[in-house]
Design a protein around this motif. Structure first.
Motif, PDB file in Angstrom:
ATOM      1  N   PHE A  42       0.830  -1.223   0.028  1.00  6.27           N
ATOM      2  CA  PHE A  42      -0.021   0.109   0.085  1.00  6.27           C
ATOM      3  C   PHE A  42       0.716   1.227   0.048  1.00  6.27           C
ATOM      4  CE2 PHE A  42      -2.105   3.457   2.043  1.00  6.27           C
ATOM      5  CZ  PHE A  42      -3.405   3.720   1.417  1.00  6.27           C
ATOM      6  N   TRP A  43       1.883   1.243   0.728  1.00  2.00           N
ATOM      7  CA  TRP A  43       2.905   2.479   0.875  1.00  2.00           C
ATOM      8  C   TRP A  43       3.456   2.674  -0.528  1.00  2.00           C
ATOM      9  CZ3 TRP A  43       4.322   6.481   2.905  1.00  2.00           C
ATOM     10  CH2 TRP A  43       5.578   6.976   3.041  1.00  2.00           C
ATOM     11  N   LYS A  44       3.757   1.656  -1.123  1.00  2.00           N
ATOM     12  CA  LYS A  44       4.392   2.019  -2.710  1.00  2.00           C
ATOM     13  C   LYS A  44       3.250   2.491  -3.469  1.00  2.00           C
ATOM     14  CE  LYS A  44       7.988  -1.803  -2.697  1.00  2.00           C
ATOM     15  NZ  LYS A  44       8.193  -3.045  -3.026  1.00  2.00           N
ATOM     16  N   ILE A  45       2.002   2.085  -3.474  1.00  2.00           N
ATOM     17  CA  ILE A  45       0.864   2.668  -4.258  1.00  2.00           C
ATOM     18  C   ILE A  45       0.686   4.288  -4.017  1.00  2.00           C
ATOM     19  CG2 ILE A  45      -1.567   2.390  -4.663  1.00  2.00           C
ATOM     20  CD1 ILE A  45      -1.324  -0.843  -4.165  1.00  2.00           C
ATOM     21  N   LEU A  46       0.831   4.353  -2.661  1.00  2.00           N
ATOM     22  CA  LEU A  46       0.433   5.653  -2.383  1.00  2.00           C
ATOM     23  C   LEU A  46       1.449   6.635  -2.583  1.00  2.00           C
ATOM     24  CD1 LEU A  46      -1.399   7.435  -0.526  1.00  2.00           C
ATOM     25  CD2 LEU A  46      -0.024   6.915   1.569  1.00  2.00           C
ATOM     26  N   LYS A  47       2.664   6.190  -2.488  1.00  2.00           N
ATOM     27  CA  LYS A  47       3.923   7.332  -3.111  1.00  2.00           C
ATOM     28  C   LYS A  47       3.667   7.382  -4.479  1.00  2.00           C
ATOM     29  CE  LYS A  47       8.066   6.677  -1.412  1.00  2.00           C
ATOM     30  NZ  LYS A  47       9.200   6.225  -1.105  1.00  2.00           N
ATOM     31  N   ARG A  48       3.356   6.466  -5.321  1.00  2.00           N
ATOM     32  CA  ARG A  48       3.122   6.596  -6.658  1.00  2.00           C
ATOM     33  C   ARG A  48       2.321   7.456  -7.051  1.00  2.00           C
ATOM     34  NH1 ARG A  48       0.013   4.036 -10.135  1.00  2.00           N
ATOM     35  NH2 ARG A  48      -0.575   2.406  -8.380  1.00  2.00           N
ATOM     36  N   LEU A  49       0.941   7.293  -6.536  1.00  2.00           N
ATOM     37  CA  LEU A  49      -0.044   8.185  -6.662  1.00  2.00           C
ATOM     38  C   LEU A  49       0.222   9.550  -6.308  1.00  2.00           C
ATOM     39  CD1 LEU A  49      -2.919   5.780  -5.585  1.00  2.00           C
ATOM     40  CD2 LEU A  49      -2.380   6.313  -8.096  1.00  2.00           C
ATOM     41  N   ALA A  50       0.606   9.678  -5.375  1.00  2.00           N
ATOM     42  CA  ALA A  50       1.149  11.252  -4.649  1.00  2.00           C
ATOM     43  C   ALA A  50       1.930  11.879  -5.764  1.00  2.00           C
ATOM     44  CB  ALA A  50       1.735  11.219  -3.278  1.00  2.00           C
ATOM     45  N   THR A  51       2.906  10.988  -6.268  1.00  2.00           N
ATOM     46  CA  THR A  51       3.931  11.484  -7.268  1.00  2.00           C
ATOM     47  C   THR A  51       3.060  12.189  -8.551  1.00  2.00           C
ATOM     48  OG1 THR A  51       5.758  10.402  -6.481  1.00  2.00           O
ATOM     49  CG2 THR A  51       6.052  11.240  -8.830  1.00  2.00           C
ATOM     50  N   GLU A  52       2.267  11.179  -9.067  1.00  2.00           N
ATOM     51  CA  GLU A  52       1.424  11.107 -10.057  1.00  2.00           C
ATOM     52  C   GLU A  52       0.484  12.380  -9.980  1.00  2.00           C
ATOM     53  OE1 GLU A  52      -0.494   7.785 -11.023  1.00  2.00           O
ATOM     54  OE2 GLU A  52       1.420   6.537 -11.606  1.00  2.00           O
ATOM     55  N   ALA A  53      -0.032  12.606  -8.759  1.00  3.27           N
ATOM     56  CA  ALA A  53      -0.952  13.862  -8.584  1.00  3.27           C
ATOM     57  C   ALA A  53      -0.038  15.083  -8.328  1.00  3.27           C
ATOM     58  CB  ALA A  53      -1.701  13.577  -7.186  1.00  3.27           C
TER      59      ALA A  53
END
Length: 297
Positions: free
Chosen positions: A223-234
């Motif tokens: 989940f942590w990896k997914i959140l970091k990726r989505l935050a970068t994309e956002a």
């Protein structure tokens, strides 16, 4: 000493029902404590521990750069351990009686603005099953304020979309019921229809609500990896952790007039003083808004 520690850990698991993460924390702190007593203080029996030995150990931690928050946690672990030993008549005194916890300032939690939350929640692309899953997870976190460990621990039977609530197991295996809004319910429904079926493994059955690409329950690290990726994309530049969503949930509720007791219950805080930290956050944010926008600030 190790045997006594095993007895204490067993007590925390069976009688106290503490969470796995809390147990790991106790064990780590007390292992370092016992190692110090044996190797540095040359003690072979816990009944020989006196106040000076504990003070020396805390001084050792401080010398190695440990923060006051870490010292306070070690003291709490050591105190609980010696209380247990005294209760079990394994020792005849409590050397922690006059040990004081160091004072440390409680840092205010980092929160996202409502605009940043909207941007983050809109970042998953609903073009495949992973997008539906990620969207549902983010909406669930912001809608309920649950911890990441509670999120990944959810099963299909914990979700009650028609009644509008989710059941989760919090710290100390305490169950609580949290309402879910329509937006989050819709995202979860879409995930159950268009996302999860494509993630289910044919080899083994897993009732976890949120699955990884192997068809198993998602991990904290996943989940942590997914959140970091989505935050970068956002394009969110703030430091973002899974707990940031929980902090944002509580802060935004209070900013919009929610009752502190209700927020405490939804967060699963045993003590309302833990929830009160968010009232300081809202006051700080109001001051920032005033300073930024009032012509005579």
């Amino acid at each position: 000493m190790e045997d006594r520690l095993d007895d204490f850990i067993h007590f925390l698991v069976v009688e106290k029902g503490l969470s796995k993460n809390t147990i790991v924390s106790y064990k780590r702190d007390l292992n370092s404590y016992i190692t110090y007593l044996k190797n540095v203080e040359q003690l072979g029996d816990l009944n020989g521990v006196q106040r000076p030995q504990i003070v020396h150990f805390l001084g050792h931690l401080k010398d190695t750069g440990k923060s006051s928050k870490t010292l306070a946690r070690h003291i709490a672990s050591i105190r609980a351990f010696h209380h247990f030993l005294l209760r079990e008549k394994a020792v005849d005194h409590d050397p922690t009686v006059h040990i004081e916890s160091p004072q440390h300032e409680r840092s205010l939690p980092k929160v996202l603005s409502m605009e940043e939350v909207e941007t983050l929640l809109d970042s998953p692309k609903l073009t495949d099953h992973f997008g539906y899953r990620d969207k549902a997870m983010l909406e669930m976190m912001y809608a309920t304020g649950i911890r990441v460990s509670e999120l990944i621990g959810l099963t299909l039977s914990d979700i009650h979309l028609t009644m509008g609530f989710v059941r989760c197991m919090g710290k100390g295996s305490k169950e609580r019921i949290i309402p879910i809004g329509k937006t989050a319910s819709d995202a979860i429904e879409q995930y159950l229809e268009k996302g999860r079926p494509k993630l289910v493994s044919k080899k083994h059955k897993d009732d976890s609500l949120f699955l990884n690409h192997h068809g198993k329950g998602l991990s904290r690290q996943g989940f942590w990896k997914i959140l970091k990726r989505l935050a970068t994309e956002a394009g969110i530049e703030k430091e973002l952790t899974p707990h940031t969503m929980r902090h944002s949930f509580a802060t935004h509720l209070l900013e919009n007039g929610a009752d502190l007791r209700a927020v405490q219950e939804m967060l699963g805080h045993a003590d309302i003083s833990t929830t009160q930290i968010y009232t300081h956050v809202t006051k700080t944010r109001l001051k920032d808004v005033y300073t930024k926008f009032h012509p005579r600030a």
